[in-house]
Design a protein around this motif. Structure first.
Motif, PDB file in Angstrom:
ATOM      1  N   GLN A   1       1.000  -1.220   0.214  1.00 19.99           N
ATOM      2  CA  GLN A   1       0.062   0.039  -0.083  1.00 19.99           C
ATOM      3  C   GLN A   1       0.773   1.184  -0.081  1.00 19.99           C
ATOM      4  O   GLN A   1       0.462   2.155  -0.675  1.00 19.99           O
ATOM      5  CB  GLN A   1      -0.877  -0.039   1.374  1.00 19.99           C
ATOM      6  N   GLU A   2       1.965   1.252   0.733  1.00 19.00           N
ATOM      7  CA  GLU A   2       2.846   2.386   0.843  1.00 19.00           C
ATOM      8  C   GLU A   2       3.615   2.556  -0.573  1.00 19.00           C
ATOM      9  O   GLU A   2       3.805   3.534  -0.890  1.00 19.00           O
ATOM     10  CB  GLU A   2       3.952   2.226   2.015  1.00 19.00           C
ATOM     11  N   LEU A   3       3.963   1.530  -1.264  1.00 19.01           N
ATOM     12  CA  LEU A   3       4.587   1.676  -2.459  1.00 19.01           C
ATOM     13  C   LEU A   3       3.641   2.385  -3.260  1.00 19.01           C
ATOM     14  O   LEU A   3       4.025   3.114  -4.321  1.00 19.01           O
ATOM     15  CB  LEU A   3       4.875   0.165  -3.020  1.00 19.01           C
ATOM     16  N   LEU A   4       2.403   1.766  -3.521  1.00 20.29           N
ATOM     17  CA  LEU A   4       1.413   2.307  -4.400  1.00 20.29           C
ATOM     18  C   LEU A   4       1.262   3.716  -3.993  1.00 20.29           C
ATOM     19  O   LEU A   4       1.186   4.736  -5.092  1.00 20.29           O
ATOM     20  CB  LEU A   4       0.110   1.586  -4.501  1.00 20.29           C
ATOM     21  N   ALA A   5       0.984   4.151  -2.969  1.00 17.27           N
ATOM     22  CA  ALA A   5       0.959   5.737  -2.661  1.00 17.27           C
ATOM     23  C   ALA A   5       2.309   6.552  -2.838  1.00 17.27           C
ATOM     24  O   ALA A   5       2.305   7.564  -3.413  1.00 17.27           O
ATOM     25  CB  ALA A   5       0.631   5.794  -1.011  1.00 17.27           C
ATOM     26  N   SER A   6       3.483   5.720  -2.980  1.00 19.02           N
ATOM     27  CA  SER A   6       4.721   6.578  -3.181  1.00 19.02           C
ATOM     28  C   SER A   6       4.710   6.782  -4.628  1.00 19.02           C
ATOM     29  O   SER A   6       5.524   7.791  -5.023  1.00 19.02           O
ATOM     30  CB  SER A   6       5.887   5.646  -2.743  1.00 19.02           C
ATOM     31  N   ILE A   7       4.044   6.393  -5.510  1.00 22.82           N
ATOM     32  CA  ILE A   7       4.032   6.405  -7.043  1.00 22.82           C
ATOM     33  C   ILE A   7       2.882   7.248  -7.200  1.00 22.82           C
ATOM     34  O   ILE A   7       2.603   7.355  -8.741  1.00 22.82           O
ATOM     35  CB  ILE A   7       4.205   5.309  -7.831  1.00 22.82           C
ATOM     36  N   GLY A   8       1.945   7.650  -6.379  1.00 19.65           N
ATOM     37  CA  GLY A   8       0.779   8.477  -6.864  1.00 19.65           C
ATOM     38  C   GLY A   8      -0.318   7.763  -7.033  1.00 19.65           C
ATOM     39  O   GLY A   8      -1.286   8.117  -8.052  1.00 19.65           O
ATOM     40  N   ALA A   9      -0.499   6.536  -6.886  1.00 17.91           N
ATOM     41  CA  ALA A   9      -1.427   5.630  -7.125  1.00 17.91           C
ATOM     42  C   ALA A   9      -2.411   5.388  -5.822  1.00 17.91           C
ATOM     43  O   ALA A   9      -1.870   5.459  -4.615  1.00 17.91           O
ATOM     44  CB  ALA A   9      -1.091   4.313  -7.504  1.00 17.91           C
ATOM     45  N   PRO A  10      -3.546   4.937  -5.957  1.00 15.80           N
ATOM     46  CA  PRO A  10      -4.611   4.636  -4.930  1.00 15.80           C
ATOM     47  C   PRO A  10      -3.841   3.397  -3.725  1.00 15.80           C
ATOM     48  O   PRO A  10      -3.589   2.381  -4.541  1.00 15.80           O
ATOM     49  CB  PRO A  10      -5.896   4.073  -5.349  1.00 15.80           C
ATOM     50  N   PRO A  11      -3.631   3.776  -2.877  1.00 13.81           N
ATOM     51  CA  PRO A  11      -2.874   2.469  -1.541  1.00 13.81           C
ATOM     52  C   PRO A  11      -3.656   1.262  -1.916  1.00 13.81           C
ATOM     53  O   PRO A  11      -3.130   0.131  -1.611  1.00 13.81           O
ATOM     54  CB  PRO A  11      -3.138   3.286  -0.352  1.00 13.81           C
ATOM     55  N   GLY A  12      -5.035   1.156  -1.949  1.00 13.44           N
ATOM     56  CA  GLY A  12      -5.889   0.089  -1.801  1.00 13.44           C
ATOM     57  C   GLY A  12      -6.301  -0.675  -3.200  1.00 13.44           C
ATOM     58  O   GLY A  12      -7.128  -1.502  -3.392  1.00 13.44           O
ATOM     59  N   PHE A  13      -5.311  -0.173  -4.237  1.00 19.54           N
ATOM     60  CA  PHE A  13      -5.522  -0.596  -5.703  1.00 19.54           C
ATOM     61  C   PHE A  13      -5.659  -2.176  -5.911  1.00 19.54           C
ATOM     62  O   PHE A  13      -6.648  -2.732  -6.650  1.00 19.54           O
ATOM     63  CB  PHE A  13      -4.701   0.130  -6.609  1.00 19.54           C
ATOM     64  N   PHE A  14      -4.741  -2.676  -5.083  1.00 15.44           N
ATOM     65  CA  PHE A  14      -4.886  -4.250  -5.321  1.00 15.44           C
ATOM     66  C   PHE A  14      -5.469  -4.895  -4.236  1.00 15.44           C
ATOM     67  O   PHE A  14      -5.187  -6.342  -4.115  1.00 15.44           O
ATOM     68  CB  PHE A  14      -3.474  -4.710  -5.507  1.00 15.44           C
ATOM     69  N   ASP A  15      -6.231  -4.458  -3.408  1.00 11.25           N
ATOM     70  CA  ASP A  15      -6.636  -5.180  -2.121  1.00 11.25           C
ATOM     71  C   ASP A  15      -7.614  -6.149  -2.742  1.00 11.25           C
ATOM     72  O   ASP A  15      -7.655  -7.097  -1.951  1.00 11.25           O
ATOM     73  CB  ASP A  15      -7.494  -4.057  -1.367  1.00 11.25           C
ATOM     74  N   ALA A  16      -8.444  -5.766  -3.629  1.00 11.79           N
ATOM     75  CA  ALA A  16      -9.343  -7.015  -4.245  1.00 11.79           C
ATOM     76  C   ALA A  16      -8.578  -8.147  -4.651  1.00 11.79           C
ATOM     77  O   ALA A  16      -9.072  -9.427  -4.840  1.00 11.79           O
ATOM     78  CB  ALA A  16     -10.327  -6.379  -5.346  1.00 11.79           C
TER      79      ALA A  16
END
Length: 355
Positions: A176-191
């Motif tokens: 989640q932090e990695l996704l946030a670090s590139i400006g993406a939604p942190p929960g994008f892969f949760d599903a």
């Protein structure tokens, strides 16, 4: 600059049994403290460092994860205990018994890059019933199923499954932090990870130099999935490609080595890349122990492109005819298992060999 290792209890991972190791050399990877993501004053700086590490090399040391020295000591102790069992006890859980590629692999019976690796290992996944796979079902469903556990070491089952769940929580937060670090939604892969994430742990021994003289503990490769968290002892041997050459990654007490897998390369259109790495066998009769954990989504998950402004700098996925990348995770994973364990594949899934 990378942050210094945190002072939490995870900062003193144990080493292999034997004489005290010399002082550790300067880390050759960025050192990131995951606990800084909980501090509003440090979170932006942490994400900047994480973005740079993921973009530049795809490898980093992770501290501040909350996994204690007692937990890591126990899993390494049990890893050594498993490989100290008589060979008959280890072969009783041979992966040749498993259509799910679970269990013990003898030294020299795994292939990387078409060459035999000089190590033995126990492969463990999520503990699930054997699936019913029909002729029209995807073959990757065989990658789920029960594990094999040595009767002579009954405490291993609970400890490894608990370790696996523990590291899954760390990896989830880091993703989640990695996704946030590139400006993406942190929960994008949760599903994609919901309900049935495909977790995988290896207990590995590198038993010293091979009698043939080869130094391939495990050959050069990239990991199939999302994130790998590696616990290693003090012996060393891990090497990573940087600037076109392999460099040593000395163990850092208290830290996991983290690397990105091929699916993150697909998901970011090549902006993030999986990096080649290998392990050089210890010299002489020295043994090396490691416990890598692989954090991956459901087998049927199809990996979509992560949205974000970073895509303007994404070069696209590099295509290698000898290593095709599949957006559906199960296909990517099955490809790797069949190549690495052809004897198991020929026994249980001959239709997949050479496919």
């Amino acid at each position: 600059m990378p942050s210094a290792p945190s002072s939490d209890p995870s900062s003193s991972f144990p080493s292999s049994a034997g004489p005290a190791a010399p002082a550790a050399p300067e880390p050759s990877l960025p050192v990131l403290d995951l606990s800084q993501a909980d501090d509003p004053a440090l979170r932006d700086s942490f994400r900047e460092q994480l973005h740079a590490a993921a973009r530049d090399s795809g490898f980093l040391h992770l501290t501040g994860h909350g996994v204690t020295a007692a937990e890591t000591s126990r899993i390494l102790e049990l890893t050594r205990a498993f490989f100290a069992l008589p060979e008959a006890d280890r072969l009783a859980v041979s992966n040749l018994n498993s259509p799910h590629f679970r269990g013990y692999t003898r030294i020299g019976h795994e292939l990387t890059g078409g060459a035999f690796d000089w190590r033995d290992q126990l492969d463990v996944g999520a503990e699930r019933p054997a699936p019913v796979v029909g002729p029209d079902d995807p073959a990757y469903l065989w990658l789920e199923g029960p594990n094999q556990w040595p009767a002579a070491l009954p405490e291993l089952r609970g400890a490894v499954l608990e370790w696996q769940a523990r590291l899954a929580a760390v990896a989830h937060r880091l993703l989640q932090e990695l996704l946030a670090s590139i400006g993406a939604p942190p929960g994008f892969f949760d599903a994609a990870f919901a309900d049935r994430p495909h977790l995988h742990t290896k207990l590995i021994r590198y038993p010293g130099a091979a009698p043939t003289g080869t130094d391939q503990g495990v050959g050069a490769h990239k990991d199939y999935g999302f994130l790998t968290l590696l616990l290693q002892d003090s012996v060393g041997g891990l090497q990573v490609v940087r600037d076109g050459a392999y460099v040593d990654i000395p163990p850092l007490p208290g830290a996991f080595v983290v690397n990105l897998g091929e699916l993150l390369e697909i998901a970011t259109e090549g902006y993030l890349t999986a990096t080649d790495h290998r392990v050089v066998s210890p010299r002489g009769a020295v043994e090396r122990y490691s416990v890598p954990f692989f954090y991956n989504p459901r087998l049927d998950a199809v990996i979509e492109t992560v949205p974000g402004d970073y895509l303007r700098s994404a070069p696209g996925v590099a295509h290698d005819a000898s290593n095709p990348l599949h957006a559906q995770y199960g296909r990517n994973e099955l490809k790797g298992w069949v190549r690495a364990h052809p004897t198991v594949a020929r026994r249980w899934h001959p239709e997949l060999v050479g496919a």
